[in-house]
Scaffold this motif. Sequence first.
Motif, PDB file in Angstrom:
ATOM      1  N   PRO A  23       0.832  -1.204   0.000  1.00 21.74           N
ATOM      2  CA  PRO A  23       0.000   0.000   0.000  1.00 21.74           C
ATOM      3  C   PRO A  23       0.863   1.249   0.000  1.00 21.74           C
ATOM      4  O   PRO A  23       1.915   1.293   0.647  1.00 21.74           O
ATOM      5  CB  PRO A  23      -0.822  -0.123   1.278  1.00 21.74           C
ATOM      6  CG  PRO A  23      -0.209  -1.189   2.074  1.00 21.74           C
ATOM      7  CD  PRO A  23       0.674  -1.991   1.201  1.00 21.74           C
ATOM      8  N   LEU A  25       0.777   5.799  -0.513  1.00 17.54           N
ATOM      9  CA  LEU A  25       0.052   7.055  -0.574  1.00 17.54           C
ATOM     10  C   LEU A  25       0.898   8.017  -1.396  1.00 17.54           C
ATOM     11  O   LEU A  25       1.973   8.426  -0.972  1.00 17.54           O
ATOM     12  CB  LEU A  25      -0.160   7.579   0.844  1.00 17.54           C
ATOM     13  CG  LEU A  25      -1.236   8.594   1.106  1.00 17.54           C
ATOM     14  CD1 LEU A  25      -2.596   8.051   0.692  1.00 17.54           C
ATOM     15  CD2 LEU A  25      -1.267   8.985   2.560  1.00 17.54           C
ATOM     16  N   ALA A  36      -4.400   7.155  -2.779  1.00 22.64           N
ATOM     17  CA  ALA A  36      -4.043   5.858  -2.212  1.00 22.64           C
ATOM     18  C   ALA A  36      -4.050   4.810  -3.311  1.00 22.64           C
ATOM     19  O   ALA A  36      -4.861   4.866  -4.233  1.00 22.64           O
ATOM     20  CB  ALA A  36      -5.026   5.476  -1.115  1.00 22.64           C
ATOM     21  N   MET A  62      -8.280   1.939   4.287  1.00 19.52           N
ATOM     22  CA  MET A  62      -7.676   0.923   5.139  1.00 19.52           C
ATOM     23  C   MET A  62      -8.677  -0.176   5.487  1.00 19.52           C
ATOM     24  O   MET A  62      -8.334  -1.355   5.473  1.00 19.52           O
ATOM     25  CB  MET A  62      -7.107   1.563   6.405  1.00 19.52           C
ATOM     26  CG  MET A  62      -5.918   2.448   6.144  1.00 19.52           C
ATOM     27  SD  MET A  62      -5.356   3.378   7.583  1.00 19.52           S
ATOM     28  CE  MET A  62      -4.928   2.069   8.701  1.00 19.52           C
ATOM     29  N   ILE A  67      -6.147  -3.154   5.886  1.00 18.01           N
ATOM     30  CA  ILE A  67      -4.863  -2.635   6.365  1.00 18.01           C
ATOM     31  C   ILE A  67      -5.090  -2.147   7.790  1.00 18.01           C
ATOM     32  O   ILE A  67      -5.893  -1.254   8.026  1.00 18.01           O
ATOM     33  CB  ILE A  67      -4.361  -1.496   5.461  1.00 18.01           C
ATOM     34  CG1 ILE A  67      -4.211  -2.003   4.027  1.00 18.01           C
ATOM     35  CG2 ILE A  67      -3.055  -0.935   5.979  1.00 18.01           C
ATOM     36  CD1 ILE A  67      -4.032  -0.915   3.004  1.00 18.01           C
ATOM     37  N   ARG A  70      -1.469   2.231  10.048  1.00 15.71           N
ATOM     38  CA  ARG A  70      -1.122   3.306   9.106  1.00 15.71           C
ATOM     39  C   ARG A  70       0.356   3.267   8.728  1.00 15.71           C
ATOM     40  O   ARG A  70       0.743   3.780   7.688  1.00 15.71           O
ATOM     41  CB  ARG A  70      -1.432   4.675   9.713  1.00 15.71           C
ATOM     42  CG  ARG A  70      -2.878   5.018   9.664  1.00 15.71           C
ATOM     43  CD  ARG A  70      -3.107   6.444  10.030  1.00 15.71           C
ATOM     44  NE  ARG A  70      -4.543   6.697  10.023  1.00 15.71           N
ATOM     45  CZ  ARG A  70      -5.072   7.885  10.054  1.00 15.71           C
ATOM     46  NH1 ARG A  70      -4.304   8.931  10.121  1.00 15.71           N
ATOM     47  NH2 ARG A  70      -6.372   8.027  10.039  1.00 15.71           N
ATOM     48  N   ILE A  73       1.436   1.871   5.315  1.00 10.36           N
ATOM     49  CA  ILE A  73       1.282   2.666   4.095  1.00 10.36           C
ATOM     50  C   ILE A  73       2.451   3.624   3.993  1.00 10.36           C
ATOM     51  O   ILE A  73       2.629   4.503   4.836  1.00 10.36           O
ATOM     52  CB  ILE A  73      -0.052   3.443   4.130  1.00 10.36           C
ATOM     53  CG1 ILE A  73      -1.228   2.489   4.308  1.00 10.36           C
ATOM     54  CG2 ILE A  73      -0.215   4.263   2.854  1.00 10.36           C
ATOM     55  CD1 ILE A  73      -2.555   3.179   4.504  1.00 10.36           C
TER      56      ILE A  73
END
Length: 77
Positions: A23, A25, A36, A62, A67, A70, A73
Motif C-alpha cells: 500500500p 500514498l 491511495a 484501510m 490494512i 497506518r 502505508i
Amino acid sequence: MFSFHKKAKQTEKKSYDRENQKPILKCSICNGEQVAGFKDVHTGKVEEVMFIRSDKDLVTFMETYGIEDRNMITKQY
C-alpha cells in the motif's frame, strides 16, 4: 409515502496481492493532493485506487483493503 432515511454505508471488503504489492500514498508536495493505491514491488508500477481528501477517506481505504496499521502505508512524493 416515501421514506428518506440514509442507509449506513457498508464498506465492501476487497483484497490485494500482499506478496507482490504494498500500500502506498502518493502525495503532491505542491498542492497536498493524496492518492491511495498499491505499488508493485517488482516493477514499481503504481495502481491508483482512490483520492484521499481527509482522514476519513484514508480510514475507508484501510478498512476496505484490511490494512490495520497506518505505518504499513508508505508515502511517495
